[in-house]
Design an enzyme around this catalytic site. Structure first.
Site, PDB file in Angstrom:
ATOM      1  N   GLY A  15      -1.744 -15.354   8.428  1.00 51.42           N
ATOM      2  CA  GLY A  15      -0.384 -15.500   7.929  1.00 51.42           C
ATOM      3  C   GLY A  15       0.239 -14.123   7.782  1.00 51.42           C
ATOM      4  O   GLY A  15      -0.394 -13.096   8.061  1.00 51.42           O
ATOM      5  N   ASP A  16       1.489 -14.089   7.313  1.00 44.16           N
ATOM      6  CA  ASP A  16       2.190 -12.805   7.236  1.00 44.16           C
ATOM      7  C   ASP A  16       1.655 -11.909   6.122  1.00 44.16           C
ATOM      8  O   ASP A  16       1.921 -10.712   6.105  1.00 44.16           O
ATOM      9  CB  ASP A  16       3.697 -13.013   7.073  1.00 44.16           C
ATOM     10  CG  ASP A  16       4.032 -14.015   5.983  1.00 44.16           C
ATOM     11  OD1 ASP A  16       3.385 -13.965   4.922  1.00 44.16           O
ATOM     12  OD2 ASP A  16       4.933 -14.844   6.197  1.00 44.16           O
TER      13      ASP A  16
ATOM     14  N   GLU B  50      -0.226  -6.398   4.052  1.00 44.59           N
ATOM     15  CA  GLU B  50      -1.305  -5.536   3.576  1.00 44.59           C
ATOM     16  C   GLU B  50      -1.535  -4.365   4.531  1.00 44.59           C
ATOM     17  O   GLU B  50      -1.764  -3.231   4.092  1.00 44.59           O
ATOM     18  CB  GLU B  50      -2.601  -6.349   3.437  1.00 44.59           C
ATOM     19  CG  GLU B  50      -2.601  -7.314   2.267  1.00 44.59           C
ATOM     20  CD  GLU B  50      -3.962  -7.965   2.057  1.00 44.59           C
ATOM     21  OE1 GLU B  50      -4.972  -7.405   2.542  1.00 44.59           O
ATOM     22  OE2 GLU B  50      -4.020  -9.030   1.430  1.00 44.59           O
TER      23      GLU B  50
ATOM     24  N   ARG C  31      -1.052 -27.996  -3.057  1.00 40.93           N
ATOM     25  CA  ARG C  31      -1.429 -27.595  -1.705  1.00 40.93           C
ATOM     26  C   ARG C  31      -2.168 -28.708  -0.961  1.00 40.93           C
ATOM     27  O   ARG C  31      -2.151 -28.755   0.268  1.00 40.93           O
ATOM     28  CB  ARG C  31      -2.276 -26.324  -1.756  1.00 40.93           C
ATOM     29  CG  ARG C  31      -2.655 -25.775  -0.396  1.00 40.93           C
ATOM     30  CD  ARG C  31      -3.252 -24.385  -0.478  1.00 40.93           C
ATOM     31  NE  ARG C  31      -2.222 -23.373  -0.629  1.00 40.93           N
ATOM     32  CZ  ARG C  31      -1.568 -22.823   0.387  1.00 40.93           C
ATOM     33  NH1 ARG C  31      -1.832 -23.194   1.626  1.00 40.93           N
ATOM     34  NH2 ARG C  31      -0.649 -21.909   0.183  1.00 40.93           N
TER      35      ARG C  31
ATOM     36  N   ARG D  22       4.217 -30.357   0.443  1.00 42.37           N
ATOM     37  CA  ARG D  22       4.303 -29.887  -0.935  1.00 42.37           C
ATOM     38  C   ARG D  22       5.616 -29.152  -1.196  1.00 42.37           C
ATOM     39  O   ARG D  22       6.185 -29.267  -2.297  1.00 42.37           O
ATOM     40  CB  ARG D  22       3.128 -28.968  -1.255  1.00 42.37           C
ATOM     41  CG  ARG D  22       3.167 -27.615  -0.558  1.00 42.37           C
ATOM     42  CD  ARG D  22       1.926 -26.771  -0.859  1.00 42.37           C
ATOM     43  NE  ARG D  22       1.892 -25.561  -0.062  1.00 42.37           N
ATOM     44  CZ  ARG D  22       2.381 -24.392  -0.430  1.00 42.37           C
ATOM     45  NH1 ARG D  22       2.971 -24.270  -1.612  1.00 42.37           N
ATOM     46  NH2 ARG D  22       2.293 -23.341   0.359  1.00 42.37           N
TER      47      ARG D  22
ATOM     48  N   ASP E 131       7.099 -11.315  -0.013  1.00 41.06           N
ATOM     49  CA  ASP E 131       6.231 -11.620   1.127  1.00 41.06           C
ATOM     50  C   ASP E 131       5.106 -12.581   0.749  1.00 41.06           C
ATOM     51  O   ASP E 131       3.958 -12.451   1.182  1.00 41.06           O
ATOM     52  CB  ASP E 131       5.640 -10.339   1.716  1.00 41.06           C
ATOM     53  CG  ASP E 131       6.704  -9.449   2.334  1.00 41.06           C
ATOM     54  OD1 ASP E 131       7.829  -9.921   2.524  1.00 41.06           O
ATOM     55  OD2 ASP E 131       6.401  -8.279   2.638  1.00 41.06           O
TER      56      ASP E 131
END
Length: 377
Positions: free
Chosen positions: A90-91, A96, A160, A166, A336
């Site tokens: 994922g983004d 990071e 989730r 969700r 983010d």
């Protein structure tokens, strides 16, 4: 093809042509096996690896083991060995990596290495946003939210097990039980938006003032104290005309890219590397109209609503306040996909302490085209 030899000849010709265009030949690939539906490892093995091998690209693959592992990898990686870093994730892992590169002593050359998320293609400039509170700094590449969108994104985590539904489910709950937040948003407008809001006569510096900022004390925040790391773009508050919008706010959404997800266009006018942040603010809005706006986010047409202020800025400061009707509960500030400040009283001793405090000003400043990202077009 007529024969295996003919197929091989065509393959060699295409590889030579692509190589002449300057595509990467050595990649460092970071795979997050835990994110989303925990499919990172399978995606790499079944979709990425066959293409990498067919293209004759040399690669090194490493899986992340814990939170901020990708940041640690990028911080210590020997970049001379690679033409790019690609995240199968994922983004959050991309964010990071950007923070890890900018916390190096050689950050000014390190940040030039092309970055990407699978799938990828050409290269284009990517704005990096410096998010600052006191002595604490975080680098964002996608967006920051406060209010409705942050509440939905973070609080829906407990559902989730419902999958992507969700978000729709919790969006409905939040519209029915609508929250508004006191506070103020200050900004340096982009050309064409100078008449928006009220002129700020005097603005105080958002740089370090010795205030408590809720900084984490574990290793995850060690890099914040490195004096040789990138200090972020400089902006002299006194040299710019600042304007402000007062709350209460339903939602504040700051974005550097057009889409928040596959089917949510946050900022229809956002462009890679334009040096501006796109801001969408919802203030007073009836519940019925807000429900309609949620559906219009699919194509970005929600920004045309009279209930939405949509504009571009070079810098922005959020002064978050308490929830309307409460003296103790604030909101969530999400950058983010990660909570950087939380004031709703839900923090427990078992959770990681958030990077910043809820209440003191948080300032965002854009560094135009600082990074480079692989892009489909």
């Amino acid at each position: 093809m007529e024969s295996e030899e003919a197929a091989a000849a065509w393959g060699d010709a295409m590889r030579d042509r692509l190589a002449s265009l300057g595509r990467p030949k050595r990649l460092f690939i970071i795979v997050n096996p835990y994110g989303g539906k925990r499919g990172g490892r399978k995606i790499f093995q079944t979709e990425v690896l066959p293409l990498i091998e067919a293209a004759g690209i040399l690669y090194t693959m490493q899986e992340t083991k814990h939170r901020l592992h990708a940041q640690e990898i990028a911080h210590s990686l020997d970049l001379r060995k690679y033409d790019g870093i690609v995240c199968v994730s994922g983004d959050g892992v991309l964010v990071e990596v950007v923070n890890g590169l900018l916390q190096r002593e050689d950050w000014n050359t390190a940040i030039k290495i092309p970055l990407g998320i699978i799938p990828a293609g050409h290269k284009r400039p990517l704005d990096v946003t410096s998010v600052v509170q006191g002595k604490t700094r975080f680098f964002s590449v996608l967006m920051l939210t406060w209010g409705l969108v942050a509440d939905i994104d973070i609080e829906s985590e407990k559902y989730r097990w419902m999958g992507s539904a969700r978000l729709d489910f919790y969006s409905l709950l939040r519209v029915v039980s609508l929250r508004r937040y006191n506070g103020r948003v200050l900004f340096v407008p982009a050309p064409g938006y100078e008449g928006l809001g009220d002129l700020v006569e005097q603005i105080s510096s958002c740089k370090s003032n010795g205030a408590s900022t809720g900084v984490q004390e574990d290793r995850s925040n060690d890099f914040n104290d490195e004096t040789c790391a990138y200090a972020g773009p400089s902006i002299d508050e006194a040299d710019h005309e600042w304007r402000s919008l007062d709350g209460p706010f339903v939602s504040v959404w700051v974005s550097g890219v057009p889409f928040a997800s596959e089917n949510v266009m946050t900022a229809p006018e956002a462009k890679f590397g334009d040096g501006y942040l796109d801001v969408a603010i919802i203030k007073d809005c009836p519940r019925s109209a807000l429900a309609g706006l949620m559906f219009q986010m699919k194509d970005g047409s929600y920004v045309k609503s009279p209930y939405v202020e949509y504009f571009k800025v070079k810098a922005l400061r959020i002064e978050p306040g308490m929830r309307v009707g409460s003296t103790t509960k604030g909101g969530i500030i999400d950058s983010d996909g990660e909570v950087i400040a939380r004031g709703d009283g839900s923090h427990t001793g078992d959770e990681i302490e958030h990077l910043m405090a809820y209440g003191p000003p948080i300032q965002l400043t854009v560094d135009q085209g600082l990074a480079t990202i692989f892009s489909p077009r």
